[in-house]
Each structure stands twice: as structure tokens, then as C-alpha cells.
Design an enzyme around this catalytic site. Structure first.
Site, short mmCIF file in Angstrom:
data_model
loop_
_atom_site.label_atom_id
_atom_site.label_comp_id
_atom_site.label_asym_id
_atom_site.label_seq_id
_atom_site.Cartn_x
_atom_site.Cartn_y
_atom_site.Cartn_z
N THR A 1 -8.59 6.28 -1.94
CA THR A 1 -10.20 5.96 -2.21
C THR A 1 -11.11 6.96 -1.92
O THR A 1 -12.23 7.03 -2.48
CB THR A 1 -10.16 4.73 -1.15
N LYS B 1 -14.76 7.98 -3.61
CA LYS B 1 -15.95 8.44 -3.18
C LYS B 1 -16.52 9.59 -3.30
O LYS B 1 -17.90 9.89 -3.62
CB LYS B 1 -15.71 8.47 -1.55
N HIS C 1 0.70 -1.38 -0.05
CA HIS C 1 0.22 -0.03 0.07
C HIS C 1 0.81 1.08 -0.11
O HIS C 1 0.33 2.44 0.22
CB HIS C 1 -0.66 0.15 1.25
N LYS D 1 0.63 14.66 0.75
CA LYS D 1 -0.74 14.87 0.26
C LYS D 1 -0.91 16.16 0.22
O LYS D 1 -1.85 16.46 -0.61
CB LYS D 1 -1.77 14.23 1.60
N LYS E 1 -8.45 13.86 4.19
CA LYS E 1 -7.66 12.68 4.44
C LYS E 1 -6.70 12.87 5.56
O LYS E 1 -6.62 13.95 6.08
CB LYS E 1 -6.90 12.53 2.89
N ARG E 2 -5.73 12.06 5.92
CA ARG E 2 -4.88 11.84 6.66
C ARG E 2 -3.96 13.28 6.47
O ARG E 2 -3.74 13.40 5.18
CB ARG E 2 -3.78 10.77 7.07
C1 26W Z 1 4.03 0.51 9.81
C2 26W Z 1 3.27 1.73 9.85
C3 26W Z 1 2.51 2.10 8.63
C4 26W Z 1 1.03 2.11 8.88
C5 26W Z 1 0.14 2.32 7.87
C6 26W Z 1 2.90 2.05 7.51
C7 26W Z 1 2.00 2.17 6.43
C8 26W Z 1 0.62 2.26 6.46
C9 26W Z 1 -0.28 2.28 5.23
C10 26W Z 1 0.26 1.79 4.33
C11 26W Z 1 -0.87 3.58 5.06
C12 26W Z 1 -2.08 3.44 4.13
O1 26W Z 1 -3.28 3.68 4.61
N1 26W Z 1 -1.89 3.46 2.88
C13 26W Z 1 -2.89 3.88 2.05
O2 26W Z 1 -3.53 2.77 1.66
C14 26W Z 1 -4.64 2.89 0.76
C15 26W Z 1 -5.69 1.60 0.30
O3 26W Z 1 -4.54 0.96 -0.69
C16 26W Z 1 -4.35 3.66 -0.58
O4 26W Z 1 -5.55 4.06 -0.94
C17 26W Z 1 -3.58 5.03 -0.05
O5 26W Z 1 -3.19 5.66 -1.25
C18 26W Z 1 -2.33 4.80 0.91
O6 26W Z 1 -1.59 5.80 1.43
#
Ligand code: 26W
Length: 836
Positions: A680, A684, A381, A578, A572-573
Site C-alpha cells: 500500500t 501512497k 493478506h 521485500k 516498509k518492514r
Molecule cells: C501471525 C503473524 C502474522 C502477522 C501479520 C502473519 C502475517 C501478518 C500479516 C499478513 C502481515 C501483513 O501486514 N501483510 C500485508 O498486508 C498488506 C495489506 O493487505 C499488504 O499490502 C501487504 O502486501 C502484506 O504483506
């Protein structure tokens, strides 16, 4: 109907008995009177309240129980017997499930929303009021967790037999407050009044070991490894039924909670050292206490690794037991089980399955590896280097000694095979190795997940391409058949039907009710894109949604906004990539222009922001403060005459998204190209008729292909151009030199125009931007500003705008998560959905 299902919890035994509806059949006799009776019975016998004294929360719980009973009937029929077992099940392993509220999910999927509304109204209760009494389950950070929730809905809807496995955190993502413009984090307490959707199963528990040592024993001349953990925790199951569209299928979300096993020193307790004994219990049970609130930056603490192993081991033990009960032999595991790893967080599953197969069930290495590889697949992701998980070898050796042995052996075998194919290519070996030797020795979870999976997927076409070129370049060279793309999707049931009933009923009138089953039918709408009657209805529906959002903004922020203004939304976050900052800079540019020419006919607009920053991410928190500082100055400046308003809505979550998205006119998707894996929210918002202003990043690229160049505002550097600029060494000064507007914007922020109480507050931020603009905010500023002018031009031509909006809704049917899940089922899992 014959058998009444066996009650699966003691409480159910006291409930009024109803006949079970077989899965797929319409619920018999769901009439208003009957549901009313059931809700009243639940209120009395399960909640213990009379209608006179019941609070909205009591009514919510009673209604949830009544609805849950109907789901449970189907659930039990779906899982009735071993003979009735599905050929293959999917197990979705995810540390995050961002599910939000469930009442309307359940009502909508069972087609009971209107029945419930009437039933409650007959009791003097407003369904919409009790809806908000449900806590918003926030067991996730952002996109990845929400995707898992959409996937659960889609798997149950198209009939993919599945379990979601995760952790039942006592505390989900922190609640965000804004005090004096700064983010404050408060603990979240979604379980404090109980959770009517879940079933506790204290009898379903598995021992999870940590630490200790590995012994080699010889059994009939064959060496076997036995791990003797120093401590054990119990993983206890809590199940939530997940009902799909039209109630046809019911899957299970099984979340694990940590419980101290009997090693808690009873002895000490008996001796009178109560506090010492309890302290141990608290320590052990802290594993499932709280969700790690970091997004994109690995938390890196031991507790996080414990969480990962805890839920992985519980889930694998559970599915291995089920498989043995149903099929008898683990050599056939991959024929009946597909395990999807949601990012690398559950990657420890690879050595854990190897351990269970070899050490516990006696398979040899080759057999075990064959099964493992055929069973796992992994979704990536993010490509941001700082977000790629790795764990220090010494920590892994201490906590999971047997797993570390297995990891070393997997690594040795993989490296050997690679060496044979590419002799002398040391760079390749270093890059595919499971152990990173470059900064202390660390286990790379991405490489581990890749090596143990038969398919690895990215979440948008661009992201998958970049995966092949960057993080997994060498692994891709070695295994060119493994990486596939699965562009993300969203569940239209939540993000259209539930969130936007006004729009939904217009769509049903326009293209027929079949659209609820097949979102591709939205295509028909494109033929009506210039229909002025349709435009009028859509404008009315959007306006009603904007009035509702304006009320929320007024109630929560005491800011009054004009529902006829353009609602420009970025939700979003908060993260530098971003680029909320880019949006704020444009806001300031407009503000400066308004002050320079106060009497011009400025077009009214509202900039709406929402999102949480990781608690330790100082820059992101400063950006929140800046948004709030700009809001305060702009909103109270009489020269602006209310034509520009800025609102930062606190505590962004699924429920707030459901209010904002239907009210949006413009969707901000402006990440530095190459950095947003998919997005995503972009889907929406487009579905709900907002036009996108965005970079060619993530799924924006595919949204553009679907809606057409004329119906989206694309600007800025491409991923390739970003790469090239960075390689050359980007210098922000040149961009600022070339743009007098940008210069003025930066100067006003830097000089304290928005922070008169602390004129130096943003000095560091702006100087930092000039010194190293990692996210190329300054490089894209002019292009972004120009794209915003194109937005206004179109907005002024209401018919043209509405045409573009209709085309957006019409052409995004493909972004349904039903489509995404069907692709996973076909291409990765080898499962045939029952209802597709
Ligand atoms: C280990 C810490 C950590 C926690 C969460 C590292 C990375 C993450 C995720 C990868 C963050 C995340 O939510 N990524 C998002 O995933 C979505 C679903 O696929 C995508 O639509 C977003 O672009 C992406 O940032």
C-alpha cells in the site's frame, strides 16, 4: 436545535455546553473566537493548566478535547436511538489498527484545520508544533494494520455504518533505536500521558472464559453443551469515535482491555498474601499488555492465542447483544450484520459464533451454521507458508475445549460433503481439512476462516489469482463462488491532504476542489501532464517537502543531503522477500563505479531506507546493520563528493511516513514476484508523484496498468518465472558468474570493505546468498541495475520526468480506499453506503 445530548462521560458534564450539529450538517458557528474559547476552557478545566504554564502536550490535549466534543455531538446523533438504527452494520475484526496521530485526521475531516491554526496562533501556540506532541498510535505491525486504519476512515467517509473491533494494547509496536548500526528495541508507551480521543466504558464488559471442561445437559430432552471455563477475564470497552470526511458520519473503534474479574483471590488478599493476589491479576491482565511484534511469522505462543480469543469473544458477545436489542432474533443476524475477518487472527470467531448461537441462544446446528456462513467473510493478506497461522491441537483443547469440539464437527461435515463430490480424492481431503496432520496435529486457521465464510478475498488481482492456485486451490475447487478480489486502497485524506498540503492545493487549483470528494477527478490532470507552469509549481512543492525531509535526516542522523538530488526511497518492514538487500547491492555497485571513475559527472542521489525488523529475525537485523555500514562508508568517502548519500532513518512509523512520502522521487517496490500480497506504500508514493521502480508483484501490476508502461520502471522475473526457477532449483552461482558487477559487489561486502571493524560480519550473509538465494536477489540484480539506469536517464530530462510524475498522480485515483470499501460493501457485505 433542541436537545442537548446527554453527556456520555462525567467529564463532559463540566464542559461548556454547545448545541449539537446533526450528522451531515456543517458545524454551526465554528469560528476562530469560539474554538479559541473552547480550547482555553479545556485547558483550564480538563487539563488543569493555565496558558502561561501549559506545555505543547497540554495544548495538544486541550485542542484534542475541543475537537473531540464536536465529533461527539455528531456521534451521539448518529447513534441516538434504536429507531434510528441502520439496516446493516459492518464489524471489522482486526488484531491490528495502525492509526498514527489523530489530531489532523479530525481537523481535516471537520474542515477545521485553518480555524484551529488561527485560533491557536491567537493564543501564541503553533499548531504544527503541538501536532508532534501527540503520540503515534502504533497498534499494528505494518500493511495489514495500516489498511484497517484506512478502512475505518473510508467507512466513516462514504457512510458504511461500522464498528472496528480490536485490542487496546498498553504497548504498541516497539520503538526502534539504532545503536552502532544495529537495531535496538525499546518499549513503546503511547498511553503514558493519557489518550484524549478515547472514552473508557468500564460498564461495558464481557466475561471471556479459558480452559475448563464441557458439560452436556439435557433440557426438555434436547442435549445442550455448557462450557465451564476454569478462568474468566473481563473484556472492557474503550471507544474512539472515527469521524469521516466532512463530518457526515461517525463510526466507532471499540478496543478491548483485559481486566481481572472477581475471581482474583480477594480471600488471599484478606489473608495478607497481597503479592500472590496481585500476581494473578497481573497475569490475567497481561492479555492486552502488548502487541505481538512479529510480521509474517506466527508468534505461536499461548498468549497470542489468548489475545485472539479474548477480542473475538468480547466483540461477538457485544454485537450479538446489540442485535438482540435491535432486532430480537438471532436467526436474522446475517441480514443486519456483516463481520469481516482481517486475516486469520480472528478466525476463532467461526466456532465462537457457533457456540454463542447454539449453547447460549439455543439455535440448532443447521440454523447456526447458516447464520455463521452468511455473516462472516475473510481477507487473506499473505501467501508465505511460514505466515499461515496454525495452532497445536493440544493447546486448543486445553484453552478452548468447546471450540475444539465445534471445529471437529465442522471438519467432519465438510470432509463428508467433499468426499461425496470427489470420492477417493484423498489429496483433496488432506488439503481442505481444518486439521493438519503433517507435523503434529494443528488447527489451520486459514482453512477454518475459509470454511466459515461466504466470501474470501485477496488484496490485489495477482494475489487473488495466486490464492486460487496455491493455498486455497482445493477449497476453491469446492467453492468456486467464494474467492473474490478486493484490491487494497489508501485514504487520500491522510496520505494526500494531510501529509502533502502543498501538492493538494496545486491539485485543487488544477482540477477543482471536488477532487477532495472524488479522487477519480485526478484524471483531469493527465491532460495537463506537459504543462510547464504546472511542472514548476509541482517541482517547488516537492522541493519544499525534500527540504523538510533533509532537515529530519540532518537532525536525526547528522547526515547532510542535497534536496536537489534524486530521493530514492524504500520504506516498509525489513524482510528478505521485500529485498532491501537488492537495493543495498545496487548502492554498493554505484559506489564501486564512483570509486573507479571519481571524476565522472555522477548524478546526485540519496538512498533513503526506513523500517523495523521483527526482534527475533536475525537476517533482517543484519540487513539493517549492512545498510548502516554502507551508509557510514559511502557518506564519509571524499571520492564520492557527496553525490551519493545513504540514510537509514530509525523508528519508521505512520508519522515518519507522512514526512518521507511527500518528499520521494523514486519508490522502491522490489519484492520477489508472487510474495508481496499487495503493498500500500506503493500507492501512497505514486499518489505523491514518485515514480515506481518495481517487480510485477502485488498491486504494482495494477499500478502499472493505471499509469502506463512508460511511467513506471518494471524489471525482473514474473511470479510464474519465479515459480519455475524455484521448481528447477535455482543456483545463484550462474548469475554471479555472468555478472562481473554483481561479483565485485558481493566480494567487497564479503571481504569487509563495509565492516573493517569486523571483516567477517557479512561472510555468512553472502555465502548464504550463493548457497540458497530463496528470494532470487542475484537472479534479478542485473535487471534491477538496468532499470535504475533507465531511472537516471529520465531524471536527467526534467520535463519528461515531471510528465511521468503528473501521470502517476493523475491515474491512481482508483487506489482510494473509498473505492475499495465501496466494493466490499457491494460485493461482500450487502450494505449500501449512505454517501456515495
Ligand atoms: C501471525 C503473524 C502474522 C502477522 C501479520 C502473519 C502475517 C501478518 C500479516 C499478513 C502481515 C501483513 O501486514 N501483510 C500485508 O498486508 C498488506 C495489506 O493487505 C499488504 O499490502 C501487504 O502486501 C502484506 O504483506
Amino acid at each position: 436545535m433542541n436537545d442537548v445530548p446527554t453527556p456520555i462521560d462525567p467529564e463532559a458534564a463540566r464542559r461548556p455546553v454547545r448545541e449539537a450539529a446533526p450528522a451531515g450538517a456543517p458545524d454551526p458557528g465554528v469560528d476562530v473566537k469560539r474554538l479559541q474559547k473552547e480550547i482555553l476552557a479545556e485547558l483550564t478545566y480538563s487539563v488543569g493548566r493555565s496558558p502561561e504554564t501549559a506545555s505543547p502536550r497540554d495544548w495538544f490535549v486541550a485542542t484534542a478535547y475541543a475537537v473531540r466534543d464536536r465529533i461527539v455531538d455528531r456521534w451521539i446523533v448518529d447513534h441516538a436511538s434504536k429507531e434510528n438504527k441502520p439496516e446493516k452494520r459492518v464489524y471489522y475484526l482486526s488484531l491490528e489498527f495502525l492509526i498514527g496521530r489523530l489530531l489532523f485526521d479530525a481537523l481535516n475531516n471537520l474542515n477545521l484545520t485553518e480555524v484551529a491554526r488561527e485560533a491557536l496562533s491567537g493564543l501564541g501556540v503553533d499548531l504544527d508544533r503541538i501536532r508532534t506532541a501527540e503520540p503515534d498510535a502504533a497498534l499494528g505491525n505494518g500493511g495489514l494494520g495500516r489498511l484497517a486504519a484506512c478502512f475505518m476512515d473510508s467507512m466513516a467517509s462514504i457512510g458504511v455504518p461500522a464498528f472496528g473491533y480490536g485490542i487496546r494494547y498498553d504497548h504498541g509496536l516497539f520503538r526502534q533505536g539504532i545503536r552502532d548500526g544495529w537495531q535496538q528495541e525499546y518499549p513503546e508507551d503511547w498511553l503514558s500521558f493519557g489518550n484524549p480521543w478515547e472514552f473508557a466504558h468500564p460498564e461495558i464488559d464481557y466475561p471471556i472464559g479459558f480452559g475448563g471442561y464441557v458439560e452436556q445437559v439435557s433440557e426438555g430432552g434436547v442435549a445442550r453443551h455448557v462450557w465451564r471455563p476454569a478462568e474468566t477475564v473481563e473484556a472492557v470497552a474503550f471507544d474512539t469515535p472515527v469521524v469521516g470526511w466532512r463530518g457526515r458520519h461517525v463510526n466507532t473503534l471499540r478496543l478491548w482491555s483485559a481486566r481481572a474479574g472477581d475471581q482474583i483471590k480477594l480471600e488471599a488478599f484478606n489473608r495478607g498474601d497481597y503479592v500472590g493476589a496481585l500476581a494473578d491479576r497481573v497475569r490475567v491482565e497481561s492479555i492486552s499488555r502488548v502487541l505481538y511484534p512479529s510480521d509474517e511469522t506466527p508468534a505461536g505462543q499461548e498468549l497470542r492465542l489468548r489475545q485472539e480469543y479474548f477480542f473475538v469473544s468480547g466483540s461477538l458477545q457485544d454485537l450479538v447483544r446489540r442485535h438482540l436489542e435491535e432486532w430480537g432474533d438471532l436467526r436474522s443476524l446475517a441480514d443486519h450484520v456483516a463481520i469481516q475477518l482481517n486475516d486469520t487472527h480472528p478466525a476463532i470467531a467461526v466456532p465462537e459464533l457457533m457456540r454463542l448461537l447454539m449453547d447460549v441462544h439455543g439455535l440448532d446446528w443447521d440454523e447456526a451454521w447458516k447464520v455463521t456462513l452468511a455473516t462472516f467473510s475473510y481477507t487473506n493478506h499473505t501467501l508465505l507458508p511460514e505466515a499461515l497461522e496454525s495452532w497445536p491441537v493440544p493447546l486448543m483443547e486445553r484453552l478452548l475445549p468447546r471450540h475444539m469440539q465445534i471445529i471437529y464437527l465442522i471438519n467432519a461435515l465438510e470432509l463428508d460433503a467433499a468426499r461425496k463430490r470427489h470420492p477417493g480424492d484423498d489429496g483433496l481431503l488432506a488439503s481442505i481439512s481444518l486439521i493438519d496432520e503433517s507435523n503434529g496435529r494443528r488447527v489451520r486457521m486459514g482453512q477454518l476462516a475459509f470454511t466459515g465464510s461466504h466470501k474470501i478475498n485477496g488484496v490485489s488481482a495477482l494475489h487473488t489469482e495466486l490464492m486460487k492456485q496455491t493455498v486455497f486451490r482445493d477449497l476453491h475447487r469446492l467453492h468456486p463462488d467464494r474467492i473474490v478480489n478486493k484490491t487494497n486502497g489508501i485514504t487520500f485524506r491522510r496520505w494526500l491532504s494531510q501529509a502533502n498540503p502543498g501538492l493538494t492545493s496545486i491539485l485543487i487549483d488544477a482540477v477543482g476542489p471536488e477532487v477532495l470528494d472524488d479522487p477519480m477527478r485526478l484524471e483531469k490532470l493527465a491532460g495537463m501532464a506537459t504543462d510547464s507552469g504546472l511542472h514548476e509549481r509541482l517541482i517547488d512543492a516537492k522541493r519544499a517537502n525534500k527540504v523538510a525531509l533533509a532537515k529530519v535526516i540532518s537532525d536525526r542522523l547528522d547526515i547532510q543531503v542535497d534536496p536537489d538530488a534524486l530521493f530514492d526511497v524504500q520504506i516498509k518492514r525489513i524482510h528478505e522477500y521485500k529485498r532491501q538487500l537488492l537495493n543495498i547491492l545496487e548502492t554498493v555497485a554505484i559506489y564501486n563505479a564512483m570509486r573507479a571513475q571519481p571524476m565522472r559527472a555522477w548524478m546526485p542521489r540519496v538512498k533513503i531506507f526506513a523500517g523495523k525488523a521483527a526482534a527475533s529475525y536475525h537476517q533482517a537485523k543484519l540487513i539493517i546493520k549492512l545498510a548502516n555500514d554502507v551508509a557510514r562508508v559511502v557518506n564519509s568517502d571524499p571520492t564520492v563528493r557527496g553525490l551519493l548519500k545513504v540514510a537509514f532513518l530509525p523508528n519508521y512509523n505512520v508519522s515518519l511516513a507522512e514526512i518521507i512520502i511527500p518528499a520521494a522521487d523514486l519508490s522502491e517496490q522490489i519484492s520477489t514476484a508472487g510474495m508481496e500480497a499487495s503493498g500500500t506504500g506503493n500507492m501512497k508514493l505514486a499518489l505523491n508523484g514518485a515514480l515506481t521502480i518495481g517487480t510485477l508483484d502485488g498491486a504494482n501490476v495494477e499500478i502499472k496498468e493505471h499509469v502506463g508502461d512508460d511511467n513506471i520502471f518494471i524489471f525482473g522475473l514474473t511470479a510464474q518465472e519465479v515459480e519455475a526457477r524455484k521448481r528447477r532449483g535455482y543456483d545463484a552461482h550462474a548469475a554471479v558468474e555472468a555478472s562481473s558487477m554483481l561479483r565485485e559487489v558481493l566480494e567487497s561486502i564479503r571481504n569487509g570493505v563495509f565492516s573493517p571493524d569486523d571483516p567477517n560480519r557479512y561472510r555468512g550473509l553472502i555465502d548464504g546468498l550463493l548457497a540458497h538465494d530463496t528470494f532470487l536477489v542475484t537472479a534479478d540484480f542485473d535487471a534491477y541495475f538496468a532499470a535504475q539506469r533507465r531511472v537516471y536517464k529520465l531524471w536527467r530530462d526534467r520535463a519528461a520526468w515531471m510528465k511521468a510524475s503528473v501521470v502517476n498522480t493523475a491515474r491512481v485515483g482508483w487506489f482510494s480506499s473509498d473505492r475499495t470499501i465501496a466494493e466490499y460493501a457491494d460485493d461482500i457485505w450487502g450494505v449500501t453506503p449512505a454517501s456515495r
